[in-house]
Scaffold this motif. Structure first.
Motif, PDB file in Angstrom:
ATOM      1  N   GLU A  75       0.795  -1.225   0.000  1.00 50.86           N
ATOM      2  CA  GLU A  75       0.000   0.000   0.000  1.00 50.86           C
ATOM      3  C   GLU A  75       0.830   1.279   0.000  1.00 50.86           C
ATOM      4  OE1 GLU A  75       0.950  -1.998   3.250  1.00 50.86           O
ATOM      5  OE2 GLU A  75      -1.134  -2.501   2.867  1.00 50.86           O
ATOM      6  N   ALA A  76       2.138   1.156   0.261  1.00 55.10           N
ATOM      7  CA  ALA A  76       3.038   2.319   0.257  1.00 55.10           C
ATOM      8  C   ALA A  76       4.374   1.919  -0.363  1.00 55.10           C
ATOM      9  CB  ALA A  76       3.247   2.839   1.673  1.00 55.10           C
ATOM     10  N   TYR A  77       5.050   2.912  -0.906  1.00 61.85           N
ATOM     11  CA  TYR A  77       6.346   2.678  -1.550  1.00 61.85           C
ATOM     12  C   TYR A  77       7.276   3.813  -1.125  1.00 61.85           C
ATOM     13  CZ  TYR A  77       9.784   2.632  -5.379  1.00 61.85           C
ATOM     14  OH  TYR A  77      10.934   2.625  -6.122  1.00 61.85           O
ATOM     15  N   ALA A  78       8.403   3.457  -0.487  1.00 62.42           N
ATOM     16  CA  ALA A  78       9.342   4.459   0.025  1.00 62.42           C
ATOM     17  C   ALA A  78      10.667   4.386  -0.734  1.00 62.42           C
ATOM     18  CB  ALA A  78       9.580   4.233   1.514  1.00 62.42           C
ATOM     19  N   ILE A  79      11.223   5.566  -1.020  1.00 58.27           N
ATOM     20  CA  ILE A  79      12.528   5.669  -1.669  1.00 58.27           C
ATOM     21  C   ILE A  79      13.448   6.431  -0.709  1.00 58.27           C
ATOM     22  CG2 ILE A  79      13.806   6.563  -3.652  1.00 58.27           C
ATOM     23  CD1 ILE A  79      11.107   6.522  -5.172  1.00 58.27           C
ATOM     24  N   TYR A  80      14.572   5.793  -0.363  1.00 55.29           N
ATOM     25  CA  TYR A  80      15.517   6.390   0.581  1.00 55.29           C
ATOM     26  C   TYR A  80      16.793   6.800  -0.146  1.00 55.29           C
ATOM     27  CZ  TYR A  80      12.555   4.344   4.202  1.00 55.29           C
ATOM     28  OH  TYR A  80      11.494   4.025   4.997  1.00 55.29           O
ATOM     29  N   PRO A 135       6.482   2.228  -9.256  1.00 49.27           N
ATOM     30  CA  PRO A 135       6.118   0.918  -9.813  1.00 49.27           C
ATOM     31  C   PRO A 135       4.783   0.408  -9.260  1.00 49.27           C
ATOM     32  CG  PRO A 135       7.698   0.621  -8.065  1.00 49.27           C
ATOM     33  CD  PRO A 135       7.450   2.100  -8.168  1.00 49.27           C
ATOM     34  N   LEU A 136       3.750   0.425 -10.084  1.00 48.78           N
ATOM     35  CA  LEU A 136       2.418   0.028  -9.658  1.00 48.78           C
ATOM     36  C   LEU A 136       1.986  -1.207 -10.442  1.00 48.78           C
ATOM     37  CD1 LEU A 136       0.038   1.106  -7.844  1.00 48.78           C
ATOM     38  CD2 LEU A 136      -0.857   2.144  -9.919  1.00 48.78           C
ATOM     39  N   ARG A 137       1.472  -2.214  -9.743  1.00 45.43           N
ATOM     40  CA  ARG A 137       1.032  -3.446 -10.415  1.00 45.43           C
ATOM     41  C   ARG A 137      -0.468  -3.664 -10.199  1.00 45.43           C
ATOM     42  NH1 ARG A 137       3.268  -7.746 -12.715  1.00 45.43           N
ATOM     43  NH2 ARG A 137       5.361  -7.201 -11.999  1.00 45.43           N
ATOM     44  N   PHE A 138      -1.145  -4.000 -11.309  1.00 46.42           N
ATOM     45  CA  PHE A 138      -2.533  -4.467 -11.268  1.00 46.42           C
ATOM     46  C   PHE A 138      -2.510  -5.961 -11.572  1.00 46.42           C
ATOM     47  CE2 PHE A 138      -3.273   0.005 -12.110  1.00 46.42           C
ATOM     48  CZ  PHE A 138      -4.438   0.275 -11.420  1.00 46.42           C
ATOM     49  N   ALA A 139      -3.318  -6.726 -10.857  1.00 44.95           N
ATOM     50  CA  ALA A 139      -3.433  -8.165 -11.115  1.00 44.95           C
ATOM     51  C   ALA A 139      -4.885  -8.574 -10.902  1.00 44.95           C
ATOM     52  CB  ALA A 139      -2.516  -8.943 -10.183  1.00 44.95           C
ATOM     53  N   VAL A 140      -5.310  -9.603 -11.632  1.00 47.11           N
ATOM     54  CA  VAL A 140      -6.666 -10.143 -11.480  1.00 47.11           C
ATOM     55  C   VAL A 140      -6.553 -11.642 -11.256  1.00 47.11           C
ATOM     56  CG1 VAL A 140      -8.940 -10.436 -12.524  1.00 47.11           C
ATOM     57  CG2 VAL A 140      -7.611  -8.365 -13.005  1.00 47.11           C
ATOM     58  N   GLU A 141      -7.210 -12.123 -10.199  1.00 46.91           N
ATOM     59  CA  GLU A 141      -7.263 -13.557  -9.898  1.00 46.91           C
ATOM     60  C   GLU A 141      -8.670 -14.065 -10.161  1.00 46.91           C
ATOM     61  OE1 GLU A 141      -6.187 -14.397  -5.885  1.00 46.91           O
ATOM     62  OE2 GLU A 141      -4.073 -13.936  -6.200  1.00 46.91           O
ATOM     63  N   ARG A 142      -8.746 -15.219 -10.805  1.00 46.56           N
ATOM     64  CA  ARG A 142     -10.040 -15.900 -11.034  1.00 46.56           C
ATOM     65  C   ARG A 142      -9.926 -17.270 -10.398  1.00 46.56           C
ATOM     66  NH1 ARG A 142     -12.053 -19.464 -15.138  1.00 46.56           N
ATOM     67  NH2 ARG A 142     -14.282 -19.160 -15.465  1.00 46.56           N
ATOM     68  N   ASP A 143     -10.722 -17.512  -9.351  1.00 47.69           N
ATOM     69  CA  ASP A 143     -10.637 -18.765  -8.594  1.00 47.69           C
ATOM     70  C   ASP A 143      -9.190 -19.078  -8.209  1.00 47.69           C
ATOM     71  OD1 ASP A 143     -13.376 -19.137  -8.616  1.00 47.69           O
ATOM     72  OD2 ASP A 143     -13.346 -20.311 -10.458  1.00 47.69           O
ATOM     73  N   PHE A 148      -4.430 -12.080 -15.092  1.00 45.80           N
ATOM     74  CA  PHE A 148      -3.869 -10.831 -15.608  1.00 45.80           C
ATOM     75  C   PHE A 148      -2.913 -10.287 -14.565  1.00 45.80           C
ATOM     76  CE2 PHE A 148      -3.797  -6.197 -15.633  1.00 45.80           C
ATOM     77  CZ  PHE A 148      -3.471  -5.929 -16.950  1.00 45.80           C
ATOM     78  N   SER A 149      -1.752  -9.818 -15.000  1.00 44.27           N
ATOM     79  CA  SER A 149      -0.802  -9.161 -14.110  1.00 44.27           C
ATOM     80  C   SER A 149       0.080  -8.258 -14.950  1.00 44.27           C
ATOM     81  CB  SER A 149       0.039 -10.199 -13.362  1.00 44.27           C
ATOM     82  OG  SER A 149       0.924  -9.553 -12.474  1.00 44.27           O
ATOM     83  N   GLN A 150       0.080  -6.977 -14.618  1.00 39.32           N
ATOM     84  CA  GLN A 150       0.874  -6.023 -15.394  1.00 39.32           C
ATOM     85  C   GLN A 150       1.420  -4.938 -14.474  1.00 39.32           C
ATOM     86  OE1 GLN A 150       1.402  -6.190 -18.937  1.00 39.32           O
ATOM     87  NE2 GLN A 150       2.963  -4.714 -18.360  1.00 39.32           N
ATOM     88  N   LYS A 151       2.712  -4.663 -14.629  1.00 35.64           N
ATOM     89  CA  LYS A 151       3.363  -3.600 -13.857  1.00 35.64           C
ATOM     90  C   LYS A 151       3.475  -2.358 -14.723  1.00 35.64           C
ATOM     91  CE  LYS A 151       7.805  -2.482 -11.809  1.00 35.64           C
ATOM     92  NZ  LYS A 151       9.157  -2.982 -11.575  1.00 35.64           N
ATOM     93  N   TYR A 152       3.240  -1.204 -14.119  1.00 42.21           N
ATOM     94  CA  TYR A 152       3.318   0.086 -14.816  1.00 42.21           C
ATOM     95  C   TYR A 152       4.250   1.004 -14.033  1.00 42.21           C
ATOM     96  CZ  TYR A 152      -0.908  -1.775 -16.928  1.00 42.21           C
ATOM     97  OH  TYR A 152      -1.812  -2.585 -17.566  1.00 42.21           O
ATOM     98  N   ASP A 153       5.234   1.579 -14.710  1.00 41.02           N
ATOM     99  CA  ASP A 153       6.100   2.579 -14.089  1.00 41.02           C
ATOM    100  C   ASP A 153       5.512   3.942 -14.406  1.00 41.02           C
ATOM    101  OD1 ASP A 153       8.024   0.885 -12.902  1.00 41.02           O
ATOM    102  OD2 ASP A 153       8.998   0.595 -14.838  1.00 41.02           O
ATOM    103  N   ILE A 186      -9.617  -8.273  -7.935  1.00 39.42           N
ATOM    104  CA  ILE A 186      -8.667  -7.367  -8.582  1.00 39.42           C
ATOM    105  C   ILE A 186      -7.721  -6.863  -7.493  1.00 39.42           C
ATOM    106  CG2 ILE A 186      -8.399  -5.233  -9.892  1.00 39.42           C
ATOM    107  CD1 ILE A 186     -11.414  -5.609 -10.678  1.00 39.42           C
ATOM    108  N   TRP A 187      -6.431  -6.980  -7.755  1.00 39.71           N
ATOM    109  CA  TRP A 187      -5.415  -6.526  -6.801  1.00 39.71           C
ATOM    110  C   TRP A 187      -4.663  -5.338  -7.387  1.00 39.71           C
ATOM    111  CZ3 TRP A 187      -5.514  -8.487  -2.069  1.00 39.71           C
ATOM    112  CH2 TRP A 187      -5.997  -9.778  -1.876  1.00 39.71           C
ATOM    113  N   VAL A 188      -4.252  -4.440  -6.517  1.00 38.52           N
ATOM    114  CA  VAL A 188      -3.386  -3.343  -6.920  1.00 38.52           C
ATOM    115  C   VAL A 188      -2.400  -3.082  -5.774  1.00 38.52           C
ATOM    116  CG1 VAL A 188      -4.899  -1.508  -6.030  1.00 38.52           C
ATOM    117  CG2 VAL A 188      -3.319  -1.014  -7.926  1.00 38.52           C
ATOM    118  N   GLY A 189      -1.208  -2.632  -6.135  1.00 41.34           N
ATOM    119  CA  GLY A 189      -0.216  -2.311  -5.114  1.00 41.34           C
ATOM    120  C   GLY A 189       1.102  -1.940  -5.756  1.00 41.34           C
ATOM    121  N   PHE A 190       1.994  -1.392  -4.950  1.00 43.77           N
ATOM    122  CA  PHE A 190       3.330  -1.034  -5.437  1.00 43.77           C
ATOM    123  C   PHE A 190       4.186  -2.293  -5.512  1.00 43.77           C
ATOM    124  CE2 PHE A 190       1.710   2.853  -3.392  1.00 43.77           C
ATOM    125  CZ  PHE A 190       1.741   3.679  -4.486  1.00 43.77           C
TER     126      PHE A 190
END
Length: 194
Positions: A75-80, A135-143, A148-153, A186-190
């Motif tokens: 749910e969060a993405y930190a850059i140090y 870096p954000l990823r969307f994924a879809v699970e069926r049973d 579907f799983s795709q990462k977007y910068d 449907i999943w989403v997260g960094f």
């Protein structure tokens, strides 16, 4: 005089009720009688009958669009600053997801999903004028199977004196086989590692 008016009102009310009852009985009677109308009594279409009618059916908005969830721990993405991971004073940027949404269309054995998020990139103590790829990823699970799983910068620029910038990402036309009764999430997260 008052009694006469009350009697007239009562007479009109009875006439309206009688007319409504006749209309309703005509509607009920037309569905429950006749040779061709017996198909509507205590019957449901089979899955085969539904599938055979689907190609000519219009697309409809799904009444139960799959839930969209933020993956736990993503749910969060930190850059140090380099070599100082976990040091709050060395935090350059932190991205968070504020809202997520989805919309569905069902047609011809598929559920087509449009999904999106709204988030923010915030500058930390070591942040500056810079463009960051989130870096954000969307994924879809069926049973429980990923379909579907795709990462977007997502490039985001914070320009001082601003300390944060909002971002939006929408993914459209993700088609998932759909008969009804499947568990679809449907999943989403960094996803900095993927």
């Amino acid at each position: 005089m008052l009694a006469k008016k009350s009697a007239m009102k009562l007479g009109k009310s009875i006439a309206v009720i009688a007319t409504a009852a006749l209309s309703l009985s005509a509607c009920v009677g037309s569905f429950a009688s006749g040779k061709d109308d017996k198909q509507y009594l205590d019957s449901s279409a089979s899955r085969t009958e539904i599938a055979n009618s689907a190609p000519s059916a219009f697309p409809i908005v799904a009444s139960e669009c799959p839930e969209i969830r933020v993956r736990q721990g993503a749910e969060a993405y930190a850059i140090y600053a380099k070599g100082q991971s976990g040091n709050a004073k060395a935090l350059r940027y932190q991205a968070v997801i504020d809202k997520q949404s989805r919309n569905c269309l069902v047609s011809n054995g598929l559920i087509t999903v449009k999904m999106g998020v709204v988030g923010r990139l915030l500058a930390g103590p070591k942040g500056g004028s810079d463009t960051v790829n989130v870096p954000l990823r969307f994924a879809v699970e069926r049973d429980s199977l990923a379909v579907f799983s795709q990462k977007y910068d997502i490039p985001i620029t914070i320009t001082p004196p601003s300390q944060g910038e909002e971002f939006v990402k929408v993914v459209e036309n993700v088609a998932i086989p759909y008969v009804g009764g499947e568990e679809i999430i449907i999943w989403v997260g960094f996803d900095p590692k993927g």
